[in-house]
Design an enzyme around this catalytic site. Structure first.
Site, PDB file in Angstrom:
ATOM      1  N   HIS A  56     -11.763  39.834 -19.033  1.00 44.90           N
ATOM      2  CA  HIS A  56     -10.912  40.651 -18.158  1.00 44.90           C
ATOM      3  C   HIS A  56     -11.143  40.330 -16.695  1.00 44.90           C
ATOM      4  CE1 HIS A  56      -8.263  44.231 -17.922  1.00 44.90           C
ATOM      5  NE2 HIS A  56      -8.815  44.397 -16.735  1.00 44.90           N
ATOM      6  N   GLU A  70      -2.925  45.529 -19.608  1.00 43.29           N
ATOM      7  CA  GLU A  70      -3.855  46.644 -19.423  1.00 43.29           C
ATOM      8  C   GLU A  70      -3.048  47.927 -19.264  1.00 43.29           C
ATOM      9  OE1 GLU A  70      -6.677  46.396 -16.173  1.00 43.29           O
ATOM     10  OE2 GLU A  70      -7.967  47.769 -17.285  1.00 43.29           O
ATOM     11  N   HIS A 129     -13.470  44.862 -21.607  1.00 39.58           N
ATOM     12  CA  HIS A 129     -14.296  45.100 -20.410  1.00 39.58           C
ATOM     13  C   HIS A 129     -14.915  46.496 -20.486  1.00 39.58           C
ATOM     14  CE1 HIS A 129     -10.299  46.556 -19.373  1.00 39.58           C
ATOM     15  NE2 HIS A 129     -10.678  47.034 -18.204  1.00 39.58           N
ATOM     16  N   ASP A 165      -8.924  40.889 -12.885  1.00 37.43           N
ATOM     17  CA  ASP A 165      -7.769  41.554 -12.272  1.00 37.43           C
ATOM     18  C   ASP A 165      -7.196  40.817 -11.069  1.00 37.43           C
ATOM     19  OD1 ASP A 165      -6.792  44.007 -13.528  1.00 37.43           O
ATOM     20  OD2 ASP A 165      -8.862  44.694 -13.367  1.00 37.43           O
ATOM     21  N   HIS A 199     -10.915  51.454 -22.267  1.00 41.40           N
ATOM     22  CA  HIS A 199     -10.151  52.561 -21.662  1.00 41.40           C
ATOM     23  C   HIS A 199      -9.764  53.665 -22.639  1.00 41.40           C
ATOM     24  CE1 HIS A 199      -9.800  51.354 -17.479  1.00 41.40           C
ATOM     25  NE2 HIS A 199      -9.546  50.136 -17.870  1.00 41.40           N
ATOM     26  N   HIS A 222      -4.579  53.089 -20.270  1.00 39.45           N
ATOM     27  CA  HIS A 222      -5.434  52.864 -19.091  1.00 39.45           C
ATOM     28  C   HIS A 222      -6.158  54.190 -18.871  1.00 39.45           C
ATOM     29  CE1 HIS A 222      -6.574  51.979 -14.835  1.00 39.45           C
ATOM     30  NE2 HIS A 222      -7.061  50.957 -15.505  1.00 39.45           N
ATOM     31  N   ASP A 267     -14.435  42.088 -15.395  1.00 32.99           N
ATOM     32  CA  ASP A 267     -13.572  42.997 -14.619  1.00 32.99           C
ATOM     33  C   ASP A 267     -13.586  42.632 -13.136  1.00 32.99           C
ATOM     34  OD1 ASP A 267     -11.743  45.027 -14.339  1.00 32.99           O
ATOM     35  OD2 ASP A 267     -13.100  46.664 -14.851  1.00 32.99           O
TER      36      ASP A 267
END
Ligand SMILES: [Zn+2]
Length: 397
Positions: free
Chosen positions: A44, A146, A235, A46, A214, A173, A342
């Site tokens: 993961h 995500e 993650h 971003d 999540h 999420h 992450d």
């Protein structure tokens, strides 16, 4: 048991079975050598969310940047060979019914990013793609959605996203959806609804990884009951070491092992350290209050940054990541742990693990703690490749 001198000698020889050659190698040199032949497959990152709204010209990752966690020179320095790029969809998009459009934009942004740097990146849709791209010396880019609210409760939209190249989806999420409870929101369903179970079955059929990062622990348990393919947490870290609801509790780790799945350790201090976890749990109500106050993404980010500065987390050393890897390996087994940094999605990093160039520090620490090279290779990326392969094989007509 009485220990005879002969037994003690046999025992000592057995303990040295790795051979003097390997144990004589300096862990720093060994880490560099291992990374050169065992590229990281991280669960993961971003970066696409950072590029959104700025554009590729303003956020040129071909150069070493003095901000952010990720660019091509640092990915190369860190020995990254495959990366799940996050097509992150804020939960607020659920309330304005714009989540699917937002997800499409992020998927296309990731595809454009891979196409823009063809000497370094290529989009991967299969394990065969990952292996071919890495063999050519490039970094395989995969797409992970995500936020399950992106499908707007439609299996048709889920199929569309798979067709556009998405290969995993976190079922939620931060906010509970119509069909799945999130870890950081009020539970409404006690896990998955029956439609949520249909989503899991359809993802199995498509050959898309179900990502339990999540979701609430009860949603994780429901997913593991229904899924006939390995499940990942792309993650998340271990709840036993840092009691944050985003982390995976030990009973779920044992179920992940039974399922053949994988937990990829998150580098956020909030998920690594018990004191940081205690402070960070308050982020979610604060974030929701800010979201309710303005719809402007930039303003939300600024207000949340200000809030976090007044509620700082303690510094956490990078060795804490290795503590989580070891805990998951102890409870679930070494075949069920990986890396899901992450990076560029976390507001701060551990000390010594500041960006994507720093993965070899994790390898070095594992070697210092006596991990074998074969097991280190599993954590760096071997397990991720295996799970992706098994998920592909479980796909149906
Ligand atoms: Zn996340």
């Amino acid at each position: 048991m009485k220990i005879t001198p002969l037994f003690a000698l046999v025992f000592l020889v057995a303990c040295r079975s790795d051979g003097p050659e390997r144990s004589a190698e300096d862990p720093h040199a060994a880490a560099q050598r291992i990374h050169a032949s065992a590229p990281v497959f991280d669960g993961h990152n971003d970066l696409p969310g950072e590029i959104r709204g700025k554009g590729f010209d303003a956020y040129d990752i071909s150069q070493r940047l003095d901000h952010g966690h990720t660019d091509i020179p640092r990915l190369r320095a860190g020995g990254v060979g495959a990366q799940f790029w996050s097509a992150y969809v804020p939960a607020a998009e659920m309330r304005t019914r714009t989540a699917a459009r937002y997800a499409r934009e992020q998927i296309e942004l990731i595809r454009a990013m891979c196409a823009r740097y063809p000497a370094d990146f290529e989009l991967a849709l299969t394990v065969a793609d990952v292996e071919r791209i890495r063999a050519a010396g490039r970094i395989a880019g995969l797409i992970g959605i995500e936020g399950g609210h992106a499908i707007e409760s439609s299996l048709d939209i889920l199929r569309e996203f798979h067709g556009r190249g998405a290969r995993y989806m976190t079922l939620t999420h931060n906010d509970t959806t119509d069909w799945a409870d999130a870890a950081t929101d009020e539970p409404q369903h006690g896990g998955l609804t029956s439609f949520g179970e249909d989503v899991v079955r359809e993802m199995n059929r498509l050959g898309m990884l179900i990502d339990v990062s999540h979701v609430s622990a009860d949603t994780m348990r429901d997913v593991l009951r229904v899924s006939r393919a390995p499940v990942i947490a792309s993650h998340s870290s271990a709840f036993a070491l840092a009691p944050h609801p985003r982390n995976v509790p030990d009973d779920v780790l044992r179920e992940i092992a039974r399922n053949g799945g994988l937990v990829m350790v998150n580098f956020a201090p909030a998920f690594l350290d018990p004191e940081a976890a205690r402070i960070a749990v308050a982020w979610y109500p604060a974030m929701r209050a800010i979201e309710a106050g303005t719809s402007d993404e930039k303003e939300r980010a600024e207000r949340f940054d200000a809030w976090r500065k007044s509620n700082p987390l303690p510094a956490v050393p990078y060795s804490r990541v290795v503590d989580h890897i070891e805990h998951i390996a102890e409870v679930a087994g070494v075949d069920h742990v990986g890396l899901g940094s992450d990076f560029d999605g976390i507001p701060s990093t551990p000390v010594g693990l500041e960006d994507v160039s720093r993965y070899p520090a994790v390898t070095e620490e594992l070697l210092r703690r006596g991990w074998s090279e074969a097991d280190v290779r599993k954590v760096l990326g071997g397990n991720a490749l295996r799970v992706l392969r098994e998920c592909e094989r479980a796909a149906g007509p």
